[in-house]
Design a protein around this motif. Structure first.
Motif, PDB file in Angstrom:
ATOM      1  N   SER A   1     -43.813 -96.906-112.561  1.00  0.00           N
ATOM      2  CA  SER A   1     -42.525 -96.278-112.258  1.00  0.00           C
ATOM      3  C   SER A   1     -42.668 -94.766-112.131  1.00  0.00           C
ATOM      4  CB  SER A   1     -41.518 -96.606-113.363  1.00  0.00           C
ATOM      5  OG  SER A   1     -40.301 -95.909-113.161  1.00  0.00           O
TER       6      SER A   1
ATOM      7  N   ASP B   1     -28.784-102.340-111.830  1.00  0.00           N
ATOM      8  CA  ASP B   1     -29.992-101.716-112.387  1.00  0.00           C
ATOM      9  C   ASP B   1     -29.666-101.152-113.764  1.00  0.00           C
ATOM     10  OD1 ASP B   1     -31.695-102.362-110.363  1.00  0.00           O
ATOM     11  OD2 ASP B   1     -31.595-100.434-109.345  1.00  0.00           O
TER      12      ASP B   1
ATOM     13  N   VAL C   1     -35.905-103.916-120.581  1.00  0.00           N
ATOM     14  CA  VAL C   1     -36.686-103.453-119.436  1.00  0.00           C
ATOM     15  C   VAL C   1     -37.353-104.655-118.777  1.00  0.00           C
ATOM     16  CG1 VAL C   1     -38.537-101.951-118.630  1.00  0.00           C
ATOM     17  CG2 VAL C   1     -37.090-101.222-120.539  1.00  0.00           C
TER      18      VAL C   1
ATOM     19  N   ASP D   1     -31.598-101.487-116.527  1.00  0.00           N
ATOM     20  CA  ASP D   1     -32.786-101.353-117.375  1.00  0.00           C
ATOM     21  C   ASP D   1     -32.876 -99.955-117.981  1.00  0.00           C
ATOM     22  OD1 ASP D   1     -34.600-103.892-116.336  1.00  0.00           O
ATOM     23  OD2 ASP D   1     -33.350-103.024-114.766  1.00  0.00           O
ATOM     24  N   GLN D   2     -33.215 -99.896-119.266  1.00  0.00           N
ATOM     25  CA  GLN D   2     -33.445 -98.614-119.922  1.00  0.00           C
ATOM     26  C   GLN D   2     -33.983 -98.835-121.326  1.00  0.00           C
ATOM     27  OE1 GLN D   2     -30.031 -96.313-121.293  1.00  0.00           O
ATOM     28  NE2 GLN D   2     -28.683 -98.075-120.944  1.00  0.00           N
TER      29      GLN D   2
ATOM     30  N   ILE E   1     -38.024 -94.117-119.875  1.00  0.00           N
ATOM     31  CA  ILE E   1     -37.339 -95.089-119.020  1.00  0.00           C
ATOM     32  C   ILE E   1     -35.853 -95.001-119.347  1.00  0.00           C
ATOM     33  CG2 ILE E   1     -37.062 -97.511-118.389  1.00  0.00           C
ATOM     34  CD1 ILE E   1     -39.965 -97.973-119.104  1.00  0.00           C
TER      35      ILE E   1
ATOM     36  N   ASP F   1     -39.062-100.352-107.629  1.00  0.00           N
ATOM     37  CA  ASP F   1     -38.722 -99.759-108.922  1.00  0.00           C
ATOM     38  C   ASP F   1     -37.306 -99.208-108.848  1.00  0.00           C
ATOM     39  OD1 ASP F   1     -39.966 -98.692-111.624  1.00  0.00           O
ATOM     40  OD2 ASP F   1     -38.807 -97.028-110.777  1.00  0.00           O
ATOM     41  N   HIS F   2     -36.585 -99.239-109.965  1.00  0.00           N
ATOM     42  CA  HIS F   2     -35.179 -98.824-109.947  1.00  0.00           C
ATOM     43  C   HIS F   2     -34.983 -97.360-109.568  1.00  0.00           C
ATOM     44  CE1 HIS F   2     -35.056 -97.510-114.502  1.00  0.00           C
ATOM     45  NE2 HIS F   2     -36.199 -97.196-113.936  1.00  0.00           N
ATOM     46  N   THR F   3     -36.007 -96.539-109.746  1.00  0.00           N
ATOM     47  CA  THR F   3     -35.895 -95.129-109.370  1.00  0.00           C
ATOM     48  C   THR F   3     -36.046 -94.908-107.872  1.00  0.00           C
ATOM     49  OG1 THR F   3     -38.266 -94.726-109.650  1.00  0.00           O
ATOM     50  CG2 THR F   3     -36.866 -94.438-111.600  1.00  0.00           C
TER      51      THR F   3
ATOM     52  N   TRP G   1     -43.137-101.118-115.311  1.00  0.00           N
ATOM     53  CA  TRP G   1     -43.599-100.606-116.610  1.00  0.00           C
ATOM     54  C   TRP G   1     -45.035-101.033-116.897  1.00  0.00           C
ATOM     55  CZ3 TRP G   1     -45.055-103.850-120.601  1.00  0.00           C
ATOM     56  CH2 TRP G   1     -44.589-105.164-120.578  1.00  0.00           C
TER      57      TRP G   1
ATOM     58  N   VAL H   1     -38.396-102.445-112.921  1.00  0.00           N
ATOM     59  CA  VAL H   1     -39.116-101.297-113.478  1.00  0.00           C
ATOM     60  C   VAL H   1     -40.605-101.631-113.505  1.00  0.00           C
ATOM     61  CG1 VAL H   1     -39.380 -99.729-115.430  1.00  0.00           C
ATOM     62  CG2 VAL H   1     -37.137-100.727-114.946  1.00  0.00           C
TER      63      VAL H   1
END
Length: 582
Positions: free
Chosen positions: A67, A146, A157, A148-149, A125, A94-96, A165, A163
């Motif tokens: 990520s 989204d 996650v 996830d964190q 994250i 990826d969520h970003t 990861w 993500v």
């Protein structure tokens, strides 16, 4: 002159990167030590990975992606640092909306040979819906997809597709490019289905007096023994408590590795375990009732499982009631604060998923979706079930149009048994199972499923033979058009209705149906009268016409082909008004 020298130098550097085959290597083994620090929203990973050259040529450049919120710390070969270039790489897997990519240079690795690398990376994250917002999804909607964190009191996650990861290696994919992201993630899952992943997951929390953070439980959807949580012991040093637990995916299969940290309480049932947050106990009780109610219904619809499920279904509560549900393997993540219908449909899907495992995506995912539609029928009738399926078809219909435009030579690649796009396969397979039940009847359908054994499903024709044996019907044409190849969707219309008055009273209608699509279908043809209706079934091959005769006590007002149970490219011309001719 110096300008041209610099440009030429940079161009020379760029050439190897431009020529990189990012999907040349698969990762056959992960051995990772991952430490989560909730207070800092931080993840730190150290470990070793084994890569295998899947291409036909020797490869000296390896792409490793994580990520964009993480960064590479070190990459070593045989204990010594290796040369690598770290760069941003735009990709919506990826969520970003981006990845941090390391291009690692090593001595050429021959085809089918492996190489072991020691890796280290870390970073934060946080919740990020950039990729969705960038394509116009409202921020409030995007954050519920989204979600996830790593958070102070709750962390969830998911892996690739959400993500990165853990390291992956894929070509770029964009949400604005049709099903590019789903197809890319699907290809990665196919390549990594035999990969092993070991994760030693550690939770590091502040244990100083006065710290208000609750003690968190750790869970991961461990493919070796189902979801597992708890800790194997820990240490406390300098007011920091660290607890660890080892997880082992012997084979990743279609699983997306997920880790969850939360202040959960458990509601253990005979058929599932519900992990709920303290504020959602009533929701957990409601879901327990839904599981108890849906369990017998799912067994009746699909046939009781012929063996005890390998893993108990486990449900994890999400804190926000608007968050979208997600499942992988036997783990379901969803907010428990939902209405009764949503909980019942989720229960039907989860129980079907667990009771009927299959190595084939179109079977495991398709049957889970079918179970939801069939349960809807048992509760609210056939029309409601068909409406439910139609509500999930829009994206699939668009995908079919795109697939068809690529030509018939891609028919096998986009089939249910080969296409890597899980969402497309799941949605289409749900309708395929429904059509199959309509064709062979409830008894033969249930009997065939009851006799399905994943361990014996060694070739693509296994299910076809199973259903042919139980129904005593030749189903080769159906499986060829809908499972083994993607021939698009039917496009049906009634071209003529010829009513003939009978001597003894009533009418005999000859209804001719044209299918201008390439996929054949067995469809219901219904005549409608003021006093009622009757239906006959008709097989209409692709690019063909077929006729069926229907008796009626009086001249009907309308004839209709397809009640919505068969997905179509265009369903706007399915009815035919019958006019009286003098």
């Amino acid at each position: 002159m110096r300008f041209f020298y610099v440009v030429g130098f940079l161009w020379a550097l760029a050439l190897p990167l431009r020529a990189i085959d990012r999907e040349a290597f698969s990762i056959s083994r992960y051995d990772l030590n991952a430490t989560v620090e909730p207070e800092q929203q931080r993840l730190a990973v150290r470990g070793r990975i084994t890569l295998r050259n899947e291409s036909d040529d020797p490869q000296k450049n390896i792409a490793l992606q994580i990520s964009s919120s993480l960064h590479w710390v070190s990459i070593k070969l045989d204990g010594k640092p290796v040369e690598f270039l770290s760069q941003a790489y735009t990709s919506d897997i990826d969520h970003t909306g981006a990845l941090t990519e390391a291009i690692v240079t090593v001595a050429p690795v021959s085809p089918e040979k492996t190489i072991d690398l020691e890796i280290g990376y870390e970073g934060t994250i946080t919740q990020d819906a950039s990729r969705l917002i960038r394509i116009g999804v409202p921020a409030e909607t995007a954050k519920h997809s989204d979600w996830d964190q790593i958070g102070h009191t709750f962390s969830t996650v998911r892996g690739i597709g959400y993500v990165a990861w853990y390291p992956v290696a894929t070509e770029a994919a964009s949400l604005s490019d049709g099903d590019s992201v789903l197809a890319t993630v699907g290809r990665w899952k196919q390549r990594e289905s035999q990969a092993e992943m070991k994760v030693n997951l550690c939770l590091s929390q502040n244990s100083a007096e006065g710290n208000s953070s609750p003690p968190l439980q750790m869970f991961m959807n461990d493919a070796q023994s189902g979801v597992r949580g708890g800790s194997a012991g820990g240490i406390t040093e300098k007011n920091v408590s660290t607890r660890c637990k080892a997880y082992d995916f012997k084979q990743l299969g279609q699983s997306v590795p997920v880790f969850v940290l939360g202040n959960y309480s458990d509601n253990s049932r005979e058929n599932a375990v519900i992990h709920y947050l303290p504020e959602h106990k009533s929701g957990a009780d409601d879901y327990a009732i839904a599981l108890d109610q849906a369990g017998p219904a799912v067994n009746q619809l699909l046939g009781a499982p012929n063996s005890k499920p390998a893993y108990m279904p486990e449900t994890f509560d999400l804190p926000d009631a608007q968050d979208a549900a997600f499942d992988s393997g036997n783990a379901l993540l969803m907010p428990l604060a939902q209405n009764d219908t949503s909980l019942l449909l989720a229960a039907a899907r989860q129980l079907a998923h667990t009771a009927f495992p299959s190595p084939r995506l179109w079977i495991s995912e398709g049957l889970a979706g079918y179970a939801q539609a069939a349960y809807m029928q048992s509760e609210k009738g056939r029309a409601a079930a068909i409406a439910y399926m139609q509500g999930h078809r829009a994206a699939m219909v668009e995908s079919e149009k795109e697939n068809l435009a690529q030509g018939s030579d891609k028919a096998a690649a986009h089939s249910l048994i080969n296409d890597p796009d899980q969402f497309y396969v799941e949605t289409k397979a749900m309708s395929v199972w429904w059509m199959l039940r309509d064709m062979v009847g409830e008894t033969a359908f249930t009997d065939a499923l009851h006799n399905y054994k994943a361990s014996e499903d060694k070739d693509a024709y296994y299910v076809q033979k199973l259903f042919e044996a139980r129904s005593h019907r030749d189903l080769a044409w159906f499986f060829d058009d809908w499972v083994y190849r993607d021939r698009g969707l039917p496009e049906l219309r009634i071209v003529s209705v010829y009513p003939r008055q009978l001597v003894g009273g009533g009418y005999l209608l000859t209804v001719t149906v044209e299918n201008s699509g390439q996929a054949g279908a067995e469809v219901p043809v219904t005549r409608h009268m003021a006093q009622g209706e009757s239906t006959e079934r008709l097989i209409v091959p692709g690019n063909s016409k077929a006729s069926v005769r229907i008796r009626a006590p009086m001249l009907p007002q309308e004839a209709r082909v397809n009640d919505g149970s068969v997905p179509e490219a265009n369903s706007g011309n399915n009815s035919f008004k019958i006019e009286v001719t003098q």
